[in-house]
Structures are given as structure tokens and as C-alpha cells.
Design a protein around this motif. Structure first.
Motif, mmCIF file in Angstrom:
data_model
loop_
_atom_site.group_PDB
_atom_site.id
_atom_site.type_symbol
_atom_site.label_atom_id
_atom_site.label_comp_id
_atom_site.label_asym_id
_atom_site.label_seq_id
_atom_site.Cartn_x
_atom_site.Cartn_y
_atom_site.Cartn_z
ATOM 1 N N PHE A 79 0.818 -1.212 0.000
ATOM 2 C CA PHE A 79 0.000 0.000 0.000
ATOM 3 C C PHE A 79 0.858 1.271 0.000
ATOM 4 C CE2 PHE A 79 -3.400 -2.889 1.139
ATOM 5 C CZ PHE A 79 -4.491 -2.324 0.498
ATOM 6 N N SER A 80 1.998 1.256 0.679
ATOM 7 C CA SER A 80 2.866 2.434 0.636
ATOM 8 C C SER A 80 3.446 2.623 -0.764
ATOM 9 C CB SER A 80 3.994 2.301 1.655
ATOM 10 O OG SER A 80 4.835 1.206 1.360
ATOM 11 N N THR A 81 3.757 1.521 -1.432
ATOM 12 C CA THR A 81 4.248 1.610 -2.810
ATOM 13 C C THR A 81 3.151 2.069 -3.752
ATOM 14 O OG1 THR A 81 5.838 -0.168 -2.384
ATOM 15 C CG2 THR A 81 5.325 0.322 -4.678
ATOM 16 N N THR A 134 -0.958 0.872 13.971
ATOM 17 C CA THR A 134 -1.906 0.708 12.860
ATOM 18 C C THR A 134 -1.128 0.652 11.559
ATOM 19 O OG1 THR A 134 -2.204 3.094 12.543
ATOM 20 C CG2 THR A 134 -3.714 1.980 14.070
ATOM 21 N N HIS A 135 -1.689 -0.058 10.595
ATOM 22 C CA HIS A 135 -1.063 -0.127 9.278
ATOM 23 C C HIS A 135 -1.027 1.249 8.616
ATOM 24 C CE1 HIS A 135 -2.345 -4.424 9.769
ATOM 25 N NE2 HIS A 135 -1.111 -4.596 9.310
ATOM 26 N N PHE A 136 -2.063 2.036 8.845
ATOM 27 C CA PHE A 136 -2.165 3.342 8.200
ATOM 28 C C PHE A 136 -1.008 4.253 8.595
ATOM 29 C CE2 PHE A 136 -3.932 7.702 7.997
ATOM 30 C CZ PHE A 136 -4.186 7.746 6.639
ATOM 31 N N SER A 137 -0.648 4.259 9.874
ATOM 32 C CA SER A 137 0.439 5.124 10.330
ATOM 33 C C SER A 137 1.772 4.707 9.704
ATOM 34 C CB SER A 137 0.537 5.085 11.853
ATOM 35 O OG SER A 137 0.840 3.782 12.317
ATOM 36 N N LEU A 138 2.016 3.418 9.605
ATOM 37 C CA LEU A 138 3.265 2.951 9.005
ATOM 38 C C LEU A 138 3.311 3.240 7.510
ATOM 39 C CD1 LEU A 138 3.642 -0.442 10.897
ATOM 40 C CD2 LEU A 138 5.134 1.541 11.094
ATOM 41 N N ILE A 139 2.182 3.094 6.846
ATOM 42 C CA ILE A 139 2.130 3.388 5.413
ATOM 43 C C ILE A 139 2.448 4.854 5.158
ATOM 44 C CG2 ILE A 139 0.561 3.572 3.430
ATOM 45 C CD1 ILE A 139 -0.844 1.046 4.524
ATOM 46 N N LEU A 140 1.895 5.747 5.975
ATOM 47 C CA LEU A 140 2.151 7.181 5.803
ATOM 48 C C LEU A 140 3.619 7.522 6.069
ATOM 49 C CD1 LEU A 140 -0.966 8.984 7.343
ATOM 50 C CD2 LEU A 140 -0.418 8.588 4.936
ATOM 51 N N HIS A 142 6.198 5.587 5.642
ATOM 52 C CA HIS A 142 7.016 5.075 4.545
ATOM 53 C C HIS A 142 6.942 5.974 3.321
ATOM 54 C CE1 HIS A 142 7.427 0.627 5.967
ATOM 55 N NE2 HIS A 142 7.726 1.510 6.904
ATOM 56 N N LEU A 143 5.860 6.727 3.198
ATOM 57 C CA LEU A 143 5.743 7.658 2.076
ATOM 58 C C LEU A 143 6.796 8.761 2.130
ATOM 59 C CD1 LEU A 143 1.880 8.161 1.657
ATOM 60 C CD2 LEU A 143 3.444 7.027 0.078
ATOM 61 N N LEU A 144 7.356 9.024 3.298
ATOM 62 C CA LEU A 144 8.398 10.035 3.415
ATOM 63 C C LEU A 144 9.600 9.706 2.540
ATOM 64 C CD1 LEU A 144 8.360 10.674 7.260
ATOM 65 C CD2 LEU A 144 7.643 12.263 5.480
ATOM 66 N N VAL A 145 9.819 8.432 2.288
ATOM 67 C CA VAL A 145 10.952 8.017 1.458
ATOM 68 C C VAL A 145 10.490 7.514 0.096
ATOM 69 C CG1 VAL A 145 12.901 6.427 1.279
ATOM 70 C CG2 VAL A 145 12.358 7.488 3.470
ATOM 71 N N THR A 146 9.434 6.720 0.058
ATOM 72 C CA THR A 146 9.005 6.129 -1.207
ATOM 73 C C THR A 146 8.500 7.173 -2.194
ATOM 74 O OG1 THR A 146 6.806 5.690 -0.261
ATOM 75 C CG2 THR A 146 8.429 3.922 -0.139
ATOM 76 N N LEU A 147 7.795 8.196 -1.705
ATOM 77 C CA LEU A 147 7.252 9.214 -2.609
ATOM 78 C C LEU A 147 8.351 10.031 -3.288
ATOM 79 C CD1 LEU A 147 4.813 10.575 -3.836
ATOM 80 C CD2 LEU A 147 4.616 11.998 -1.796
ATOM 81 N N SER A 203 10.162 -0.332 1.910
ATOM 82 C CA SER A 203 9.107 -0.624 2.880
ATOM 83 C C SER A 203 9.287 -2.006 3.491
ATOM 84 C CB SER A 203 7.731 -0.529 2.196
ATOM 85 O OG SER A 203 7.446 0.798 1.825
ATOM 86 N N TRP A 204 9.671 -2.948 2.682
ATOM 87 C CA TRP A 204 9.831 -4.322 3.152
ATOM 88 C C TRP A 204 10.947 -4.434 4.186
ATOM 89 C CZ3 TRP A 204 6.994 -8.682 2.310
ATOM 90 C CH2 TRP A 204 7.568 -9.908 2.620
ATOM 91 N N ASN A 205 12.034 -3.688 3.984
ATOM 92 C CA ASN A 205 13.203 -3.800 4.854
ATOM 93 C C ASN A 205 13.237 -2.761 5.972
ATOM 94 O OD1 ASN A 205 14.270 -5.944 3.369
ATOM 95 N ND2 ASN A 205 15.341 -4.581 1.971
ATOM 96 N N ASN A 206 12.305 -1.818 5.978
ATOM 97 C CA ASN A 206 12.388 -0.746 6.965
ATOM 98 C C ASN A 206 12.253 -1.286 8.388
ATOM 99 O OD1 ASN A 206 10.717 1.460 8.699
ATOM 100 N ND2 ASN A 206 12.219 2.414 7.359
ATOM 101 N N PHE A 207 13.106 -0.788 9.241
ATOM 102 C CA PHE A 207 13.140 -1.275 10.620
ATOM 103 C C PHE A 207 12.769 -0.192 11.635
ATOM 104 C CE2 PHE A 207 15.751 -1.586 14.503
ATOM 105 C CZ PHE A 207 15.177 -2.715 15.065
ATOM 106 N N MET A 208 13.365 0.992 11.506
ATOM 107 C CA MET A 208 13.251 2.005 12.552
ATOM 108 C C MET A 208 11.816 2.512 12.706
ATOM 109 S SD MET A 208 14.863 3.368 14.955
ATOM 110 C CE MET A 208 16.512 2.842 14.485
ATOM 111 N N PHE A 209 11.131 2.807 11.589
ATOM 112 C CA PHE A 209 9.759 3.305 11.679
ATOM 113 C C PHE A 209 8.858 2.282 12.369
ATOM 114 C CE2 PHE A 209 10.284 6.153 7.689
ATOM 115 C CZ PHE A 209 10.996 7.060 8.456
ATOM 116 N N ALA A 210 9.009 1.017 11.975
ATOM 117 C CA ALA A 210 8.176 -0.031 12.559
ATOM 118 C C ALA A 210 8.524 -0.268 14.022
ATOM 119 C CB ALA A 210 8.326 -1.323 11.763
#
Length: 272
Positions: A79-81, A134-140, A142-147, A203-210
Motif C-alpha cells: 500500500f505504501s508503494t 496501525t497499518h495506516f500510520s506505518l504506510i504514511l 514510509h511515504l516520506l521516502v518512497t514518494l 518498505s519491506w526492509n524498513n526497521f526504525m519506523f516499525a
């Protein structure tokens, strides 16, 4: 073209093999260690000579329950992608076509700044809104880098595309939105695939945000690996098996789609 001498070719291949060995050895060791018991992993004499076991992989999916973190990582990465592509592709097209260099510089600055800089403000905001774990917070987050990643990969791709394609569509009565959707995007497939894969990998490898924003319900695979770090010891066999589970899908996807990644990242390097 001047032909290389046998000596220079020999030196080249020796150096090439040395580089390949240095790069691949950690992955080879990881895979081998995932099939070893703890005492064999710590014995250098049994680097290749050992009795393989599947117990580590059984523990990964039973004792350490990696199924739910696997599902969480997949949902967040997908979803972040997807959101990064939905927002980033029109943004990159607008920047490329209308020469919005100041906007592109602002996006570049946000990409340069370490993601950890935004982590504390994000945590305060989501904690105030009761949206942590929540999934929503993590998705948002991850957008800091993916976008920015999607935008900066696609800008040179759109810049290298002839404007005559859209102009011809306008002459035929098409809108700019229709031309973008039906003409520009299909021709941009290699760049889109490259940015999608790289965003998914992050997103798959991100550790710190999660680690900060996730909880029991939304724990991802990189955070779940902490389960193998015990107080008095480290379960190296289980840790290596979990690492194989995490990296194998990314390696396979990258290997299958590598030509699209190269074409997407090199787009716009040479302009006529």
C-alpha cells in the motif's frame, strides 16, 4: 578498437571474481547457517562440511510465528508503494513538463534529510490521534521516502519523452489526463517498474519506523527478528533462517525484473 592484452584480461577477471566473492559471501554464509545447528555455526571448520537441518525454518514459522509479521510487511509495503505511485507519477510528470525546479528541489531536500528526523514528530502526532500500532500510520511514514524516490526516478524519464506525443493526442481531441493515462504511462513502464521495486524494497526492509510506531498487531518482519536476540545468547540458526525468508522474495523479484530496473534508472541519461 584496441584489443586488450591477455594479461589485462586475466587481471580484470581476477578482480571481478574477487569482488563477486566479497559481495556474495555474506549471503552464502547466511543461507548455509540457516541449515545448521548452533554449534556448527560457531565452528569455522564446518563452514561447508555439516549435516543440514530444517529445524530453524520450522522454528521460524512455529516457535517465533513469523506468519503475521510477514502479512503485515506485505500489506504495508504494497500500500505504501501503491500510494507513492498514485501521487508520485502525476507529480513527476508535472515537474518534468512544467519545469517546476523549485518544487523538485524541495522534494530532494526531504529525500536527503534522514527519515529519523521525522520519526519523533510522526510519533507525537499518531500518539495524539491514537493511531499508533496501525497499518495506516506505518504506510504514511514510509511515504516520506518512497514518494520522493518515485518522483526523482520518474522526472528524467518524463523529461526524455518527446512532447510531440501529447501534442498529437491533443490534436486528436484528447485531454491531457487521457494522454497521460493512455500514452505516457504505458511508455514509462520500465521507470514505473524500477521505482515500484525500489519503493517496495524500502518498505519491506524498513526497521526504525516499525520499531517505534508498530505494536503487537502491526509488527513487521525486520522487527520480528528481534525475537531471535535472547538475553543470554543469540539464536543464529533461527536468525539466519528468518533473514533468508525476508530477503529471498526481494532477491527473486529484483533478479527477474533487473532489466527494467536498469532501464528505469538510466532513463534520461542520454538525450538526443
Amino acid at each position: 578498437m584496441k584489443k586488450k592484452s591477455p594479461a589485462s584480461q586475466t587481471i580484470f577477471y581476477i578482480l571481478l571474481i574477487a569482488v563477486i566473492v566479497v559481495i556474495l559471501f555474506p549471503y552464502i554464509w547466511m543461507v548455509l547457517a540457516s541449515f545448521k545447528v548452533q554449534r556448527d555455526i560457531q565452528d569455522i571448520e564446518k563452514l561447508f562440511n555439516f549435516v543440514p537441518t530444517l529445524q530453524n525454518y520450522k522454528d521460524v514459522f512455529t516457535k517465533y510465528t513469523l506468519i503475521k509479521p510477514l502479512f503485515n510487511s506485505l500489506i504495508i509495503a504494497l500500500f505504501s508503494t501503491l500510494l507513492a505511485q498514485i501521487i508520485g507519477l502525476p507529480a513527476a510528470y508535472s515537474i518534468a513538463r512544467y519545469k517546476l525546479h523549485k518544487v523538485s528541489m524541495i522534494i530532494l531536500v526531504t529525500r536527503i534529510i534522514p527519515g529519523l528526523t521525522f520519526l519523533v514528530p510522526w510519533f507525537i502526532v499518531f500518539a495524539s490521534l491514537k493511531m499508533t500500532d496501525t497499518h495506516f500510520s506505518l504506510i504514511l511514514t514510509h511515504l516520506l521516502v518512497t514518494l520522493p524516490l518515485v518522483i526523482w526516478i520518474m522526472i528524467p524519464y518524463f523529461e526524455a519523452m518527446p512532447k510531440s506525443l501529447e501534442e498529437s493526442a491533443k490534436v486528436d481531441g484528447s485531454t491531457i489526463q487521457y494522454a497521460f493515462w493512455k500514452i505516457v504511462l504505458p511508455l514509462s513502464a520500465p521507470g514505473i517498474i524500477a521505482s515500484t521495486i525500489l519503493s517496495f524494497i524500502f518498505s519491506w526492509n524498513n526497521f526504525m519506523f516499525a520499531l517505534v510506531l508498530a505494536g503487537r498487531r502491526t509488527k513487521t518482519l525486520p522487527v520480528a527478528i528481534f525475537s531471535f536476540l535472547e538475553y543470554a545468547s543469540v539464536n543464529w540458526g533461527g536468525l539466519m533462517a528468518a533473514s533468508v525468508v525476508i530477503t529471498l522474495p526481494i532477491i527473486l523479484i529484483s533478479f527477474i525484473l533487473q532489466k527494467y530496473i536498469v532501464r528505469g534508472l538510466t532513463a534520461g541519461a542520454v538525450k538526443e
